[in-house]
Structures are given as structure tokens and as C-alpha cells.
Scaffold this active site. Structure first.
Site: not given
Ligand code: FMN
Length: 399
Positions: A210-213
Site C-alpha cells: 500500500g501507500n501512505r495516501s
């Protein structure tokens, strides 16, 4: 500034909020509901402010306190905000001084709800919050923690330091960008498609890349476009609260997002691609949980579909806005992306700063237009940045 205090246990913290606000130089006028007076002694507030604490519409020396207070305020902060007060505000009731002040004001409003988990999670309260947020009201959602009576759960009012910081952010960002929101161009009849959140690419049934968005920026854009009358579809990979009055489609992966976006593209006038779509995904998803005892797996990755480039290729009359999150060479990288993807506008933001980009409520951005124009949007709440971006895009559609 008005500090509204309604009748919840957390009102004991409002004296500290008042002190902290005063330390920032704010001139604070307390307005306490009748129930609030049972939890905080008006004498404490009067001693600290040198003002009489008002609660009633009827026994004040000011002949029209229900309108004059709200008209003069630069911000109305309600902490704690009870479920009842929130319901009154949503319904437009003006049966007591605090509710009347909220109704008779154009100042920004920050609500800090505090209540038991059941009251907070009740569909009535959630709907009230959604509607108020859709009207532009700021809400500092309650945290998890110990509640009155020894219960644990969500519903605890945020700490005074955080509340005061948020109030300051609102006051700060309430300058040039809010002027734009006030001059809001309407978007009736405009079909807007927004993507938001960070996609999740499965490794196995329990793990993902995933990512931090957080999705906050995309959700703020969707709310802003809806507020201006646009028909909005939000394709989101985020758990963030979804604004009222829009069609929400929840997705997880880049492939799901691509499918939903492409199937709606032809019927859209404007597309805001605010999602942080994963660039790579595992080539194979394990069918069952990878065992720790088997040692760290070697992940082979493959590129995900480039949705923005695809829209750039397929676009007819649609206005396509891309977002670029960069940690270095912000403008150069964003310019290159604008060219490569053949879109109309890029919103570039520096995600390496602590107060902008991922997860936080504030952002600063640079807008790069196809024609070469570049504009800086200074540090502001994401809702304010969203207002500025949507205002400019609505303007471009009119031209
Ligand atoms: C001991 C006690 C604690 C309460 N705490 C809360 C609370 O934390 N949050 C809330 O929404 N209501 C709470 N209530 C209920 C409100 O006080 C009640 O709904 C009241 O009518 C709210 O009035 P107001 O919104 O005008 O302040 C509490 C009531 C009592 C008796």
C-alpha cells in the site's frame, strides 16, 4: 472567536482550551448551553475572559445577542459538541443562544464532538455530521479512549492542544483561499469523477502493498464539487468519511480502480485523479497466507495499469486533472508528468514536508496548467486547497 460549550463531560477541558486560545492572542467569547453550565462553572470562564457568560436568548443586556455574536466572530469553535447540539445545528434550530449563534453566522465553524460510542456511531449522528461537513463545517472527529463511566471506545473529545492547533489552522487558511470559496462558481450540470485514496495490491489474503495516501484530498475535492452543485462520482480506495450527496464506489486495487474509472469516463466532464495508485503489484497473489516459518518470500512485481495515461489517450472533451506527489524536484517532475500523460492540469504537492501531503489535514500545492501557467497555493486545510482547485477548474470550464 466564540467558544461554544455544550453539555457533555468533556466540558471540563474547555477551560484549558480557553487558556490556550488566549495564549495565541485570541479574544474569546464563551457561549455555554444550559446543560453545559452543569459541567463547567461559568465563574471560571468569566474570571478568565472578563466577560459575562451567556447561555440564554432572553436575559442578556445586548438586545440581539443571537445575531450579533455570530456576525462578529472570526471562528466559532464548539468544544465539546454534544449529539443534541450537532442535531440542532444540522436541523437549523435556533432555540438557545449557542444554536442561534451558529445559525446567524457566516464564520467558519469547528465542531469537536464528544459522546459515548453508541451516540457517535448512531446513524442519526453520523448523518448529521455528514450533512454538516457537506456544508463546509469543520469537524475534529473524536478519538478512541476511556469515556465517562469507565467505558472504552470512540467518542472521546480531542485534546485541547490539538483542538487549538486546528482552530489556528482554520483561521490561518481562512484568508485568500476562502475568499475564493465565497465567490464559488457553481457547477450545476457538470459531471465530475474523482478518485481518492491509496490502492492496495494483495500479496496474499492478509497482506498487501500500500501507500501512505489517506484519501482526504480526493474526498475534499469530491465534497467541494458536490457543494457547488456538480453530479459527483467518487471512486475511492480510502476508509475516510465520504461526503454526503455523492455516489461512492469503493475499490481496493489499481485494476479495480481502472475498471470503474474507464467505465465512467465517457460520461464525465471533469476527472480529478487524486488517488495514489500503486505503480507495481505482486505478479502472483498467494491463494493462502504465506507462512512465516517458510521464510521471507521473494516478491516479483509487475507494473499496474497507468490510469492517468490511459485517460490522457482516450480523452475527448473531458478536462483531466492529475495529482503528483513528489519528494524532490517538485515542479520539474510534475511538468514532465503533465506532458507525458497529456492531461490539462497537474496539482503537485511536496509530500516530504510534515505539514503537507499524506495523512495530515493540511496541504500546499503548485498548479501547473497545460498552457504553461504555474500557481502556488500556500499552506491551508485540504478543504481550502480543494476549494481553490475546484474553483479554478470550474473557471476553466466556463472559458
Ligand atoms: C452526566 C451526563 C453526561 C453527559 N455527557 C454527554 C456527552 O458527553 N455527550 C453528549 O452528547 N451528551 C451528553 N449528555 C447528554 C446532554 O447533556 C443532553 O443531551 C443535553 O440536552 C445537551 O444539551 P446541549 O446540547 O444544549 O448542551 C450527558 C448528560 C449527562 C446527565
Amino acid at each position: 472567536m466564540i467558544l461554544g460549550i455544550s453539555g457533555g463531560i468533556a466540558a471540563y477541558k474547555s477551560v484549558e482550551i480557553l487558556r490556550r486560545l488566549q495564549r495565541t492572542g485570541a479574544d474569546v467569547v464563551p457561549v455555554v448551553t444550559e446543560a453545559g453550565r452543569k459541567f463547567v462553572a461559568p465563574m471560571a470562564l468569566e474570571s478568565l475572559t472578563g466577560r459575562r457568560v451567556s447561555s440564554s436568548l432572553w436575559n442578556d443586556t445586548d438586545p440581539i445577542p443571537h445575531t450579533s455574536l455570530g456576525q462578529r466572530a472570526d471562528l466559532i469553535l464548539v468544544a465539546p459538541a454534544t449529539a443534541d447540539l450537532i442535531a440542532r445545528y444540522r436541523a437549523g434550530l435556533a432555540s438557545d443562544l449557542l444554536a442561534a449563534t451558529l445559525l446567524a453566522s457566516r464564520a467558519p465553524v469547528l465542531l469537536c464532538p464528544a459522546m459515548h460510542t453508541e451516540m457517535w456511531e448512531h446513524p442519526a449522528t453520523q448523518e448529521n455530521i455528514d450533512v454538516l461537513q457537506g456544508r463546509g463545517v469543520h469537524v475534529l472527529e473524536p478519538a478512541e479512549g476511556s469515556l465517562a463511566g469507565g467505558d472504552m471506545g470512540i467518542g472521546r473529545m480531542r485534546e485541547p492542544a490539538e483542538i487549538v492547533e486546528k482552530a489556528q489552522q482554520i483561521l490561518l487558511s481562512d484568508s485568500p483561499l476562502t475568499d475564493l470559496a465565497d465567490a464559488a462558481r457553481r457547477m450545476e450540470g457538470v459531471r465530475v469523477l474523482v478518485t481518492a485514496g491509496g490502492t492496495r495490491e494483495s500479496i496474499d489474503p492478509v497482506r498487501f502493498i500500500g501507500n501512505r495516501s489517506s484519501g482526504k484530498m480526493g474526498h475534499a475535492i469530491a465534497a467541494e464539487a458536490a457543494r457547488r452543485g456538480a453530479a459527483v462520482v467518487l471512486v475511492t480506495a480510502s476508509d475516510a468519511r465520504t461526503p454526503a450527496g455523492i455516489e461512492v464506489i469503493r475499490v481496493q486495487t489499481a485494476a479495480e480502480m481502472e475498471k470503474e474509472v474507464l467505465s465512467r469516463f465517457a460520461d464525465s466532464d471533469v476527472v480529478f485523479m487524486a488517488a495514489a495508485v500503486a505503480d507495481f503489484r505482486p505478479r502472483v497473489e498467494a491463494g493462502s497466507k504465506i507462512k512465516k516459518s517458510d521464510g521471507p518470500p521473494l516478491l516479483e512485481l509487475e507494473p499496474t495499469p497507468d490510469i492517468l495515461a490511459r485517460l490522457g489517450e482516450e480523452k475527448a472533451s473531458q478536462f483531466v486533472v492529475g495529482f503528483a506527489a513528489e519528494t524532490d524536484d517538485l515542479v520539474e517532475n510534475a511538468k514532465a508528468k503533465l506532458e507525458r500523460k497529456k492531461i490539462d492540469l497537474i496539482v503537485a504537492n511536496d509530500v516530504s514536508a510534515a505539514d503537507s501531503g499524506f495523512e495530515v489535514d493540511t496541504n500546499r500545492a503548485v498548479l501547473l496548467w497545460r498552457a504553461g501557467e504555474v500557481e502556488d497555493l500556500p499552506l491551508a486545510l485540504k478543504s481550502e486547497i480543494a476549494a481553490a482547485i475546484v474553483e479554478r477548474v470550474a473557471g476553466a470550464l466556463e472559458d
